[in-house]
Design an enzyme around this catalytic site. Structure first.
Site, short mmCIF file in Angstrom:
data_model
loop_
_atom_site.label_atom_id
_atom_site.label_comp_id
_atom_site.label_asym_id
_atom_site.label_seq_id
_atom_site.Cartn_x
_atom_site.Cartn_y
_atom_site.Cartn_z
N GLY A 72 0.84 -1.19 0.00
CA GLY A 72 0.00 0.00 0.00
C GLY A 72 0.87 1.23 0.00
O GLY A 72 2.06 1.15 0.28
N CYS A 99 5.31 -6.11 1.49
CA CYS A 99 5.63 -4.68 1.51
C CYS A 99 4.95 -3.97 2.69
O CYS A 99 5.31 -4.21 3.84
CB CYS A 99 5.25 -4.07 0.15
SG CYS A 99 6.02 -2.48 -0.11
N TYR A 100 3.94 -3.15 2.45
CA TYR A 100 3.26 -2.49 3.57
C TYR A 100 2.70 -3.54 4.54
O TYR A 100 2.72 -3.35 5.76
CB TYR A 100 2.12 -1.62 3.03
CG TYR A 100 1.34 -0.87 4.09
CD1 TYR A 100 1.84 0.30 4.66
CD2 TYR A 100 0.08 -1.33 4.51
CE1 TYR A 100 1.12 0.99 5.63
CE2 TYR A 100 -0.64 -0.64 5.47
CZ TYR A 100 -0.12 0.51 6.03
OH TYR A 100 -0.84 1.19 6.98
N HIS A 187 7.71 -7.48 -4.07
CA HIS A 187 6.40 -7.89 -4.60
C HIS A 187 6.52 -9.20 -5.39
O HIS A 187 6.91 -9.17 -6.56
CB HIS A 187 5.84 -6.78 -5.51
CG HIS A 187 5.43 -5.58 -4.74
ND1 HIS A 187 4.16 -5.42 -4.23
CD2 HIS A 187 6.13 -4.50 -4.33
CE1 HIS A 187 4.08 -4.29 -3.57
NE2 HIS A 187 5.27 -3.71 -3.60
N GLU A 189 4.13 -10.88 -6.57
CA GLU A 189 3.04 -11.02 -7.53
C GLU A 189 3.36 -10.44 -8.90
O GLU A 189 2.67 -10.73 -9.88
CB GLU A 189 1.76 -10.38 -6.97
CG GLU A 189 1.77 -8.86 -6.83
CD GLU A 189 2.40 -8.36 -5.53
OE1 GLU A 189 3.16 -9.12 -4.90
OE2 GLU A 189 2.16 -7.19 -5.16
N SER A 242 -27.62 -8.58 -23.37
CA SER A 242 -27.05 -7.74 -24.44
C SER A 242 -26.46 -8.59 -25.55
O SER A 242 -26.18 -8.09 -26.63
CB SER A 242 -25.94 -6.86 -23.86
OG SER A 242 -24.82 -7.67 -23.51
N GLY A 243 -26.24 -9.88 -25.26
CA GLY A 243 -25.54 -10.70 -26.23
C GLY A 243 -24.04 -10.72 -25.97
O GLY A 243 -23.29 -11.40 -26.65
N GLY A 244 -23.58 -9.93 -24.98
CA GLY A 244 -22.18 -9.96 -24.59
C GLY A 244 -21.91 -11.17 -23.70
O GLY A 244 -22.83 -11.89 -23.31
N VAL A 245 -20.63 -11.37 -23.37
CA VAL A 245 -20.24 -12.57 -22.63
C VAL A 245 -20.92 -12.63 -21.25
O VAL A 245 -21.51 -13.65 -20.88
CB VAL A 245 -18.72 -12.63 -22.44
CG1 VAL A 245 -18.31 -13.92 -21.73
CG2 VAL A 245 -18.01 -12.52 -23.77
N ASP A 246 -20.86 -11.54 -20.50
CA ASP A 246 -21.31 -11.58 -19.11
C ASP A 246 -22.81 -11.84 -19.00
O ASP A 246 -23.25 -12.74 -18.28
CB ASP A 246 -20.96 -10.28 -18.38
CG ASP A 246 -19.50 -9.92 -18.56
OD1 ASP A 246 -18.72 -10.81 -18.90
OD2 ASP A 246 -19.15 -8.74 -18.37
N SER A 247 -23.61 -11.04 -19.71
CA SER A 247 -25.05 -11.23 -19.57
C SER A 247 -25.47 -12.58 -20.18
O SER A 247 -26.41 -13.22 -19.71
CB SER A 247 -25.84 -10.07 -20.19
OG SER A 247 -25.66 -10.01 -21.57
N SER A 248 -24.76 -13.04 -21.20
CA SER A 248 -25.13 -14.33 -21.82
C SER A 248 -24.85 -15.49 -20.87
O SER A 248 -25.69 -16.38 -20.70
CB SER A 248 -24.35 -14.55 -23.11
OG SER A 248 -24.64 -13.53 -24.02
N LYS A 388 -13.07 -12.03 -15.45
CA LYS A 388 -13.58 -12.16 -16.82
C LYS A 388 -13.18 -13.48 -17.48
O LYS A 388 -14.01 -14.16 -18.09
CB LYS A 388 -13.06 -10.99 -17.66
CG LYS A 388 -13.60 -10.94 -19.06
CD LYS A 388 -14.91 -10.23 -19.06
CE LYS A 388 -15.47 -10.08 -20.46
NZ LYS A 388 -16.66 -9.22 -20.45
#
Ligand code: XMP
Length: 532
Positions: A72, A99-100, A187, A189, A242-248, A388
């Protein structure tokens, strides 16, 4: 989807379907917090992010197998520095401070943290091991690590041993093995830390013994059961598709759970790409036999947009009209008291960064799923704990076609933000045709798998041309092709010359209204991906 939408449910553990165990990551404001959670999930281990104030609640709800304290920007001795909930060190589970996070552990257990007299240590540094530890198993005696800190630990708490040093940092890594507390000043990561992935694996899998049973492609049945429990025997759900990935993916999951009690609303706003509405109807109505209500609102959107050229005004109008149309359709469904949404995990993470102050509005985003709170419906958000690419994996498991699962992002305001200047059917038609030609040529050569987005933009600029001995005076279109990891930054990409030739020839010869094709060779930043 806005963070505000996700915030309706508070982004807490109760919506996560009882997933227990795994790694809880406490976000102290680092830019790398999502990266830590992603790295852990890539090992097949469940992980969640929380803010410092909610740590106790999350510890109780999730019962994590291990806790990671992120880095942080603050100093532990700042008056308003975020604090470490004492429950973390009292819980008896392995803890890794980064780190922090390391400095907090040290501060809380009686060590000494001071500003580094040499100033900030930032970027690559060589680290030398000075003691053996299960945390550093497989790490070379000397390796490159990535540092980013202004303070350093000048005295470790009692019971801690130094494991590694870097030139300016006497305690680059430390442990109290007996208590299961580990700490890194660097770090692990970030990919620049040479053995970072190994160190995280050592902590998560070997030291904490987390089970690697998180497989986003195998969670469909659990999600379905969760939806059934939430919605009950007779509840009905309305969902903006909407036909997008998430709503589908969300729609297919809810449909699997409750069948015909799911009612999808697909709004044709007149700003869709060629074939988009037909594609949604054929997949969801014909193949999946879902109840999809297609609302033809083309005229309504276009009349509201008439004469508007300002990008922000266009976006606001489209967002408002969408909500109006959706609400009207939802009102016809008397029994639907649940609202399905494809909200993703990055939308609901309560990060310190998200609370860290105002950021300038570059574009006011509109998403088909992002509906206002006053709808007063109970939310069904089966993707709330997924990133995603995990949603894509789930979509594949559910049998959605690759053309949908791997589809390029398409903004909620649709072609309106690619039709610069006034939006009218007269101008949308050539844009739609040019865009379809471009997609067809790129996909025919299978070039799309390496591209983030590729689309055409219509400019309100007319130029003189000559066709069949006749003068033309028509608009210009731009080809925008970018690669990106996450849309935060993007590079322009050059298509092979023969593909460009075909696209240009076909657009100029076949699309009435466009007589010139240009290339956009701007990266983001300083440009953005979309033109408006
Ligand atoms: P920019 O143009 O800001 O776009 O570089 C970044 C990514 O976001 C997409 N985009 C949107 N997506 N609603 C969305 O759902 C929107 O209002 C919106 N505006 C931009 C854009 O296509 C790119 O992938």
């Amino acid at each position: 989807m806005s963070a505000g939408q996700g915030g309706q449910n508070g982004g807490d553990a109760r919506t996560e379907g009882g997933m227990k165990g795994g790694v809880l990551v406490v976000d102290f404001g680092t830019q790398y917090c999502q990266l830590i959670a992603r790295r852990i999930r890539e090992m097949g281990v469940y992980s969640r992010i929380t803010v410092p104030e909610r740590t106790g609640m999350m510890m109780a709800a999730m019962q994590p197998t291990a806790v990671i304290l992120s880095g942080g920007p603050r100093s532990v001795y700042d008056a308003d520095a975020p604090k470490l909930d004492p429950q973390v060190l009292a819980a008896g589970v392995p803890v890794l401070g980064i780190c922090y996070g390391m400095q907090l552990i040290s501060d809380q257990l009686g060590g000494k943290v001071e500003p580094s007299s040499e100033g900030r240590e930032y970027g690559r540094t060589n680290m030398n091991l000075v003691a053996e530890s299960p945390l550093l198993k497989g790490v070379s005696a000397e390796s490159v690590v990535w540092m980013s800190h202004g303070d350093k630990i000048t005295a470790l708490p009692e019971g801690f041993e130094i494991l590694a040093r870097s030139e300016p940092c006497p305690a680059a890594a430390a442990e109290n093995r007996e208590r299961g507390i580990y700490a890194l000043q660097f770090h692990p990561e970030v990919s620049h830390s040479e053995f970072g992935a190994e160190i995280l694996r050592n902590f998560v899998l070997d030291i904490a013994g987390c089970s690697a049973d998180w497989e986003p492609g195998c969670i469909a049945e659990r999600k379905v059961a969760e939806i059934q429990k939430l919605v009950g025997e007779s509840g009905e759900v309305v969902l903006g598709l909407s036909g997008g990935v998430d709503s589908s993916v969300a729609a297919v999951l809810v449909h699997r759970a409750i069948g015909k009690r799911l009612h999808c609303v697909f709004v044709d706003n007149g700003l869709l790409r060629k074939g988009e509405r037909e594609g949604v109807e054929s997949l969801f109505c014909d193949d999946y036999h879902m109840d999809v209500r297609v609302v033809d609102a083309r005229e309504r959107f276009l009349s509201e947009l008439a004469g508007v050229t300002d990008p922000e005004k266009k976006r606001k109008i489209i967002g408002r009209v969408f909500v109006e149309v959706f609400k009207e359709e939802a009102a016809t469904l008397d029994n639907a008291h649940f609202l399905g949404q494809g909200t993703l995990y990055p939308d609901v993470i309560e990060s310190v960064a998200a609370h860290g102050g105002a950021t300038a509005t570059i574009k006011s985003h509109h998403n088909v799923g992002g509906l206002p709170k006053d709808l007063n419906m109970q939310l069904v958000e089966p993707l709330r704990d997924l990133f995603k690419d995990e949603v894509r994996a789930l979509g594949r498991e559910l049998g959605l076609p690759p053309s949908l699962v791997d589809r390029q992002p398409f903004p909620g305001p649709g072609l309106a933000v690619r039709c610069l200047g006034e939006v009218s059917e007269e101008r949308l038609t050539p844009l739609r045709e040019a865009d379809a030609i471009m997609r067809e040529e790129i996909e025919a050569k299978s070039l799309h798998s390496n591209l983030w987005q590729y689309f055409a933009v219509l400019l309100p600029v007319q130029s003189v041309g000559v066709m069949g001995d006749k003068r033309t005076y028509e608009e210009a279109c731009v080809l925008r092709v970018v690669s990106s990891q996450d849309a935060m930054t993007a590079d322009w990409e050059l298509l092979p010359v023969d593909v460009l030739q075909r696209i240009s020839n076909r657009i100029i010869n076949q699309v009435s209204g466009i007589n010139r094709v240009c290339l956009d060779i701007s990266s983001k930043p300083p440009a953005t991906i979309e033109w408006e």
